[in-house]
Design a protein around this motif. Sequence first.
Motif, PDB file in Angstrom:
ATOM      1  N   ARG A   6      -9.165  12.242 -17.377  1.00 12.44           N
ATOM      2  CA  ARG A   6      -9.489  11.019 -16.639  1.00 12.44           C
ATOM      3  C   ARG A   6      -9.320  11.193 -15.133  1.00 12.44           C
ATOM      4  O   ARG A   6      -9.311  10.216 -14.382  1.00 12.44           O
ATOM      5  CB  ARG A   6      -8.626   9.855 -17.137  1.00 12.44           C
ATOM      6  N   GLY A   7      -9.156  12.442 -14.702  1.00  9.02           N
ATOM      7  CA  GLY A   7      -9.145  12.707 -13.262  1.00  9.02           C
ATOM      8  C   GLY A   7      -7.781  12.749 -12.598  1.00  9.02           C
ATOM      9  O   GLY A   7      -7.688  12.872 -11.373  1.00  9.02           O
TER      10      GLY A   7
ATOM     11  N   LEU B 299      -4.324  -5.220 -10.673  1.00 11.80           N
ATOM     12  CA  LEU B 299      -3.902  -3.882 -11.067  1.00 11.80           C
ATOM     13  C   LEU B 299      -5.073  -2.960 -11.342  1.00 11.80           C
ATOM     14  O   LEU B 299      -5.022  -1.760 -11.056  1.00 11.80           O
ATOM     15  CB  LEU B 299      -3.018  -3.958 -12.324  1.00 11.80           C
ATOM     16  N   SER B 300      -6.132  -3.494 -11.941  1.00 16.06           N
ATOM     17  CA  SER B 300      -7.218  -2.649 -12.435  1.00 16.06           C
ATOM     18  C   SER B 300      -8.094  -2.081 -11.327  1.00 16.06           C
ATOM     19  O   SER B 300      -8.934  -1.218 -11.588  1.00 16.06           O
ATOM     20  CB  SER B 300      -8.081  -3.445 -13.417  1.00 16.06           C
ATOM     21  N   LYS B 301      -7.935  -2.537 -10.105  1.00 14.28           N
ATOM     22  CA  LYS B 301      -8.721  -2.005  -8.995  1.00 14.28           C
ATOM     23  C   LYS B 301      -8.283  -0.566  -8.706  1.00 14.28           C
ATOM     24  O   LYS B 301      -7.175  -0.318  -8.222  1.00 14.28           O
ATOM     25  CB  LYS B 301      -8.537  -2.880  -7.751  1.00 14.28           C
ATOM     26  N   ASN B 302      -9.159   0.380  -9.019  1.00 12.70           N
ATOM     27  CA  ASN B 302      -8.909   1.815  -8.782  1.00 12.70           C
ATOM     28  C   ASN B 302      -7.715   2.347  -9.562  1.00 12.70           C
ATOM     29  O   ASN B 302      -7.122   3.369  -9.179  1.00 12.70           O
ATOM     30  CB  ASN B 302      -8.699   2.084  -7.281  1.00 12.70           C
ATOM     31  N   ARG B 303      -7.321   1.655 -10.632  1.00 15.13           N
ATOM     32  CA  ARG B 303      -6.200   2.127 -11.446  1.00 15.13           C
ATOM     33  C   ARG B 303      -6.590   2.098 -12.918  1.00 15.13           C
ATOM     34  O   ARG B 303      -7.368   1.257 -13.350  1.00 15.13           O
ATOM     35  CB  ARG B 303      -4.951   1.262 -11.248  1.00 15.13           C
ATOM     36  N   LEU B 304      -5.986   3.016 -13.666  1.00 15.84           N
ATOM     37  CA  LEU B 304      -6.194   3.079 -15.108  1.00 15.84           C
ATOM     38  C   LEU B 304      -5.008   2.405 -15.798  1.00 15.84           C
ATOM     39  O   LEU B 304      -3.851   2.737 -15.519  1.00 15.84           O
ATOM     40  CB  LEU B 304      -6.292   4.545 -15.548  1.00 15.84           C
ATOM     41  N   LEU B 305      -5.289   1.453 -16.676  1.00 16.20           N
ATOM     42  CA  LEU B 305      -4.255   0.778 -17.463  1.00 16.20           C
ATOM     43  C   LEU B 305      -4.330   1.307 -18.889  1.00 16.20           C
ATOM     44  O   LEU B 305      -5.371   1.176 -19.547  1.00 16.20           O
ATOM     45  CB  LEU B 305      -4.449  -0.734 -17.441  1.00 16.20           C
ATOM     46  N   ILE B 306      -3.260   1.890 -19.376  1.00 16.29           N
ATOM     47  CA  ILE B 306      -3.231   2.477 -20.713  1.00 16.29           C
ATOM     48  C   ILE B 306      -2.222   1.712 -21.561  1.00 16.29           C
ATOM     49  O   ILE B 306      -1.051   1.576 -21.187  1.00 16.29           O
ATOM     50  CB  ILE B 306      -2.858   3.965 -20.655  1.00 16.29           C
TER      51      ILE B 306
END
Length: 544
Positions: free
Chosen positions: A72-73, A145-152
């Motif tokens: 995922r980079g 939170l989801s702006k430019n971030r991955l939520l797992i």
Amino acid sequence: MPVTEFLERNAKLYPNEIALVELNPEKADNRRLTWKDSDLIESSKYAPYRREISWAVFDEKANRFANMLINRGIKKSDKVAILMYNCLEWLPIYFGILKTGAIAVPFNFRYDAEEILYCVDLADVDVLVFGFEFIGRIEQIAEKLSKNRLLIYVGDGCPEFAESYRELAADCSSVAPNVPITDDDFGAIYFSSGTTGFPKAILHKHRSLTQAAEMEQVHHQTGRDDVFLCIPPLYHTGAKFHWMGSLVAGSRAVLLKGAKPKTILDAVSSEHCTIVWLLVPWAQDILDALDSGELKKEDFKLDQWRLMHIGAQPVPPSLIKRWMEYFPNHSYDTNYGLSESTGPGCVHLGMENIHKVGAIGVPGYRWQCKIVDENGNEVKRGDVGELCVKGPGVMTCYCHNVEATAETIKDGWLFTGDMAMQDEDGFYFLVDRKKDVIVSGGENIYPVQIEDFLRTNPKIKDVAVIGLADRRLGEKTAAIIELKDGMTATKEEIDDFCQGLARYKRPKEIIFDSIPRNATGKIEKPALRKRYGADQLVAQENRG
């Protein structure tokens, strides 16, 4: 070497031996499991709330998570936060982050939504991994939170605003990623707070993590046959780095959910635990249960238990005297440290020094200590000054806070903010904290947060929160409240108002009185402590 190499070594040398056990006294149908049963070593002979994994599975899980992040980079020096309760998945996720070269950022699970958002921004978090219990809090701030971030999401029933850990990692390779990691690479960020309650992000290199792990194994002589019982939360440096002694030794550890006396003794008995780290309230509760006859030693298998150690707050000598009456064959140790020193152990009593109970001890493995006056000059033995420590576990810096870093680290020495003295035998004793942080049951409580909340009550003119000595918790919060002229209020009314605070922040004592302030407008908390006998109570307890 990085601590990830200890895990890989254990997976090769002891692949089928049990690394981690999770004990959860909740009913099985109340648990949210992340891994399929086939991924775990389980047997019908075990209680329904028991799960375990081998060293090989531990390492494979870490590798899958690492490869998933890389897919995922995620790359070196990116930040991956963990917001989860203790569970069998926690440590493999932590080590998976480290294996990518990214920085692991454990979050306090008591953070509310706004505190989570604040810490995500402060630490420049790229990925947030969270468990079932935090869906509500994350949902409140998911859009930000989801702006430019991955939520797992870790668990069953993934919410729409996140991606499923199970699905993301399912097809990822179980082979370690080819990412070179050195001791000089950044490894983790932990959070600390001053008396203002605003967290500081503490950056550590891999060198700090390895130092903490090796020191724990040396201090407590952890061997292959030891079994460590871990009860405190893994986001806490104390819990994680005490466990890392087991990592270095290649021995088993048990993650226990629950801290009731019978729960602890049942776990020690059934899992044949040899090393247990307790907080003061838990030790006090065990002794009280034994004193009352609620529990009886002979009902448990405890002969193998060799070491009880305590940290995270001052330990009353009288508590240890009582403990040794019940457990005369136990070794005992206490550890001092802070997140800036990678947790406990920069000063430790030492198992051989039980005659010095009351002291925090001597410099830990590879550490140096000194006590200085307000000008930074060393004081002579017996004089009180600020405790400073120096060693391979000192933080790199506070992220985005050059001023605080410069105030805390000087010429390689970490200025702890704690006042201490050294006796004629070279042992260090804590005298007082420079800061007003209250340590209750091993948790830091920040008075300003509570004071600011109480000041929103229209009847309250002024308020000061201090710590009073408490037999079980070490300290309890007391709110001294000055009402506005003509106003009246009851303790019950203030208690009801405080329901708006997190449970652990609610004052245990409500006192109506005037608030003394000095000429510059600062609250004179030393005067309040003297007025309500806090200093005398602490001194009396320290005398045992």
